[in-house]
Scaffold this active site. Structure first.
Site, PDB file in Angstrom:
ATOM      1  N   ASP A 133       0.864  -1.181   0.000  1.00 51.06           N
ATOM      2  CA  ASP A 133       0.000   0.000   0.000  1.00 51.06           C
ATOM      3  C   ASP A 133       0.903   1.235   0.000  1.00 51.06           C
ATOM      4  O   ASP A 133       1.673   1.445   0.942  1.00 51.06           O
ATOM      5  CB  ASP A 133      -0.889  -0.036   1.249  1.00 51.06           C
ATOM      6  CG  ASP A 133      -1.764   1.205   1.368  1.00 51.06           C
ATOM      7  OD1 ASP A 133      -2.376   1.560   0.364  1.00 51.06           O
ATOM      8  OD2 ASP A 133      -1.809   1.815   2.448  1.00 51.06           O
TER       9      ASP A 133
ATOM     10  N   THR B 229      -3.092   5.191  -3.978  1.00 58.02           N
ATOM     11  CA  THR B 229      -2.018   5.930  -3.293  1.00 58.02           C
ATOM     12  C   THR B 229      -0.667   5.720  -3.978  1.00 58.02           C
ATOM     13  O   THR B 229       0.177   6.600  -3.954  1.00 58.02           O
ATOM     14  CB  THR B 229      -1.923   5.513  -1.811  1.00 58.02           C
ATOM     15  OG1 THR B 229      -1.918   4.091  -1.731  1.00 58.02           O
ATOM     16  CG2 THR B 229      -3.084   6.050  -1.012  1.00 58.02           C
ATOM     17  N   THR B 230      -0.481   4.538  -4.578  1.00 62.19           N
ATOM     18  CA  THR B 230       0.767   4.289  -5.317  1.00 62.19           C
ATOM     19  C   THR B 230       0.698   5.005  -6.669  1.00 62.19           C
ATOM     20  O   THR B 230       1.650   5.653  -7.089  1.00 62.19           O
ATOM     21  CB  THR B 230       0.986   2.775  -5.535  1.00 62.19           C
ATOM     22  OG1 THR B 230       0.776   2.105  -4.301  1.00 62.19           O
ATOM     23  CG2 THR B 230       2.374   2.482  -6.029  1.00 62.19           C
TER      24      THR B 230
ATOM     25  N   ASP C  34      -9.017  -0.008   2.231  1.00 64.12           N
ATOM     26  CA  ASP C  34      -8.979   0.484   0.845  1.00 64.12           C
ATOM     27  C   ASP C  34     -10.253   0.093   0.097  1.00 64.12           C
ATOM     28  O   ASP C  34     -10.812   0.892  -0.656  1.00 64.12           O
ATOM     29  CB  ASP C  34      -7.757  -0.070   0.097  1.00 64.12           C
ATOM     30  CG  ASP C  34      -6.497   0.720   0.434  1.00 64.12           C
ATOM     31  OD1 ASP C  34      -6.576   1.560   1.346  1.00 64.12           O
ATOM     32  OD2 ASP C  34      -5.445   0.493  -0.189  1.00 64.12           O
TER      33      ASP C  34
END
Length: 533
Positions: free
Chosen positions: A66, A99-100, A401
């Site tokens: 994550d 988020t990546t 998530d």
């Protein structure tokens, strides 16, 4: 006239020289530092991305892919690189997923900016062009999106499943995705459907079993055992539950002092008083018909003593002590009852009602489950299981998530394809738009379009495919009008990604592009670092 103009021309030339070397060096250093952070998380993008093992200074080990967690645990010192860490946090709070992606896009944009700056284009021009390109990109994505209804449970499950597929616990996505959808839909308020508060979904972690044993509980779960003296109840049907914030123990003096008792008769009197004090409290509690007590953790003195537990057991009252202060709001909302701060305010109308309160053995420990709550509030509890702490923590992060993805869909009810399809389509359309623009803007928008290709390129690279061949083929398919063609990393080829059920909320992509652009523009505008000690 010409003779007069000549010296003016010469003097303006001598005055116009300004040394910009330091500004360029600072900007270059900032971009390089931020790019190195982006490159660190790039390998963990997509379903075939690698995981990172993080060892913290306190010898804690975390295994995750994550982006927000990885960057959060990194000790970044360079100020511009810290901005990328904050960027992933912003994406986490805005959309919960991607988020990546947001950091990888920012890294690619910075790389293109470095090229543009080296060609002599002014940072302000680059910054303004990026903003225009981002606005256009959001319009293109919105045009691509497919509307979805909340009643269409399958589509919601597909998008939650796509989010989980890139996680360590991806093999459990068939269980966790429907669970996340049901959890969010059960807390949606009909009056304000676009406002979903994920604090209404409580995640309780319990070591033991496997992730397969994870379940959604319509009620409350406490990760503690029932506090009881010998003979106290551990199961209660038709429970009348009180949430109390006072202590059932002998009172203490207001100031710190010690009392010296010299003879036994005095000592007996004190003990007798303590007993009668506790007994009178328990009689009041029992008088309202209450048979389950949830006692808030106390910092002043013991919430319950052995003596009070003994009397509570005799009165057949089930006791759960050490309930955390921040859990009280969730408990009272769930049970539709009021917290009681003083014994004098203890009344039957403040109690919550449930069909069953029982203690269950799970793994090494025990839990308390409250089910069948009457007039239950819009909350739900997820009991997450895992064979070790690392898996348990990662399952919780992945579930968070997935919950965020469903929340995004409730807030903005549009889906788009995943698998790099929207990025390639954006790149194609922005590339075509750049040809229409005049001057430097066209160059900058083309650079923005090229930067977006980093997502499909990285997806292919992480899956062990030939990225150049895949991205070229992808461009070709999109040019032929297949806007939903994306990389199927399982089959290792390009397919219609919507038919493969690889979908994501529109909000995740739009927020990733706008936030990444905003961050890059801010880094571009910095031309000096002033350190104040």
């Amino acid at each position: 006239m010409a003779a007069i103009a000549a010296p003016q021309h010469r003097s303006s030339k001598t005055e116009s020289y300004v040394d910009n070397k330091r500004k360029e060096d600072i900007r270059h250093a900032n971009i390089v530092a931020a790019r190195s952070v982006a490159n660190a998380v790039r390998t963990s993008l997509g379903p075939k991305g690698m995981d990172k093992m993080i060892s913290t200074s306190s010898d804690e080990v975390i295994i995750t892919n994550d982006g927000a967690t990885i960057l959060n645990k990194m000790q970044v010192l360079q100020p511009a690189a810290k901005m990328l860490v904050e960027l992933s946090k912003s994406q986490d709070s805005a959309a919960g997923d991607g988020t990546t992606t947001v950091v990888v896009i920012a890294g690619a944009l910075l790389e293109q900016c470095l090229l543009l700056l080296s060609h002599g284009i002014h940072p302000t021009v680059v910054s303004d062009s990026l903003h225009k390109a981002a606005v256009k990109a959001v319009d293109v994505l919105t045009a691509m999106a497919v509307p979805v209804e909340l009643s269409d449970r399958d589509s919601l499950v597909k998008s939650a499943s796509t989010s989980l597929n890139s996680k360590v616990v991806s093999q459990y996505s068939t269980l966790l995705a429907p669970l996340a959808v049901d959890a969010v839909l059960s807390v949606v308020d009909a009056a304000k459907p676009e406002m979903v508060d994920l604090r209404d979904v409580k995640i309780v972690k319990k070591l033991g079993g496997t992730v397969d044993d994870t379940e959604l509980v319509k009620g409350l779960v406490f990760d503690k055992k029932v506090s009881h003296a010998a003979g106290g109840p551990t199961r209660m049907e038709n429970a009348k539950i009180a949430v109390i914030q006072f202590q059932i123990s002998p009172p203490k003096t207001d100031i710190e002092q010690s009392i010296v008792v010299s003879d036994y008769s005095q000592m007996d009197r004190i003990l007798k008083e303590e007993r009668s004090y506790i007994l009178s409290m328990i009689k009041k509690i029992k008088g309202t018909g209450c048979n389950v007590l949830l006692i808030q953790k106390s910092i002043l003195r013991d919430a319950v003593t052995d003596l009070s537990l003994h009397y509570l057991a005799k009165a057949k009252i089930l006791v759960i002590k050490d309930v955390e202060r921040d859990e009280i709001e969730f408990i009272t909302k769930t049970m539709n009852c009021l917290p009681i701060a003083n014994i004098e305010h203890f009344r039957a109308e403040k109690l919550g009602h449930a069909d069953l309160v029982e203690e269950l053995s799970l793994g090494d420990g025990k839990i308390v489950k409250i089910t069948g709550i009457k007039d239950m509030g819009k909350t739900t509890t997820v009991l997450v299981r895992g064979s070790n702490q690392l898996v348990l923590d990662e399952a919780e992060r992945s579930l968070h998530d997935a919950l965020c993805v469903v929340r995004c869909l409730v807030a903005k009810r549009f889906l788009i394809a995943g698998g790099g399809a929207p990025e390639i389509e954006l790149s194609r359309q922005l590339g075509a738009w750049a040809k229409v623009l005049h001057g430097m803007e066209g160059y900058c928008v083309r650079a923005f379009a090229e930067a977006l290709e980093v997502i499909p390129y990285t997806l292919a690279e992480n899956a062990g495919l030939n990225p150049i061949a895949i991205v070229t083929e992808l461009r070709n398919r999109h040019a032929q009008g297949e806007i939903n063609a994306g990389i199927n990393v399982r089959k290792g080829q390009i397919t219609n990604i919507l038919e493969e059920n690889v979908v994501q909320p529109l909000l995740v992509s739009t927020s990733a592009i706008t936030l990444a652009t905003e961050c890059v523009r801010m880094i571009l505008k910095i031309d000096d670092i002033v350190t104040v000690r």
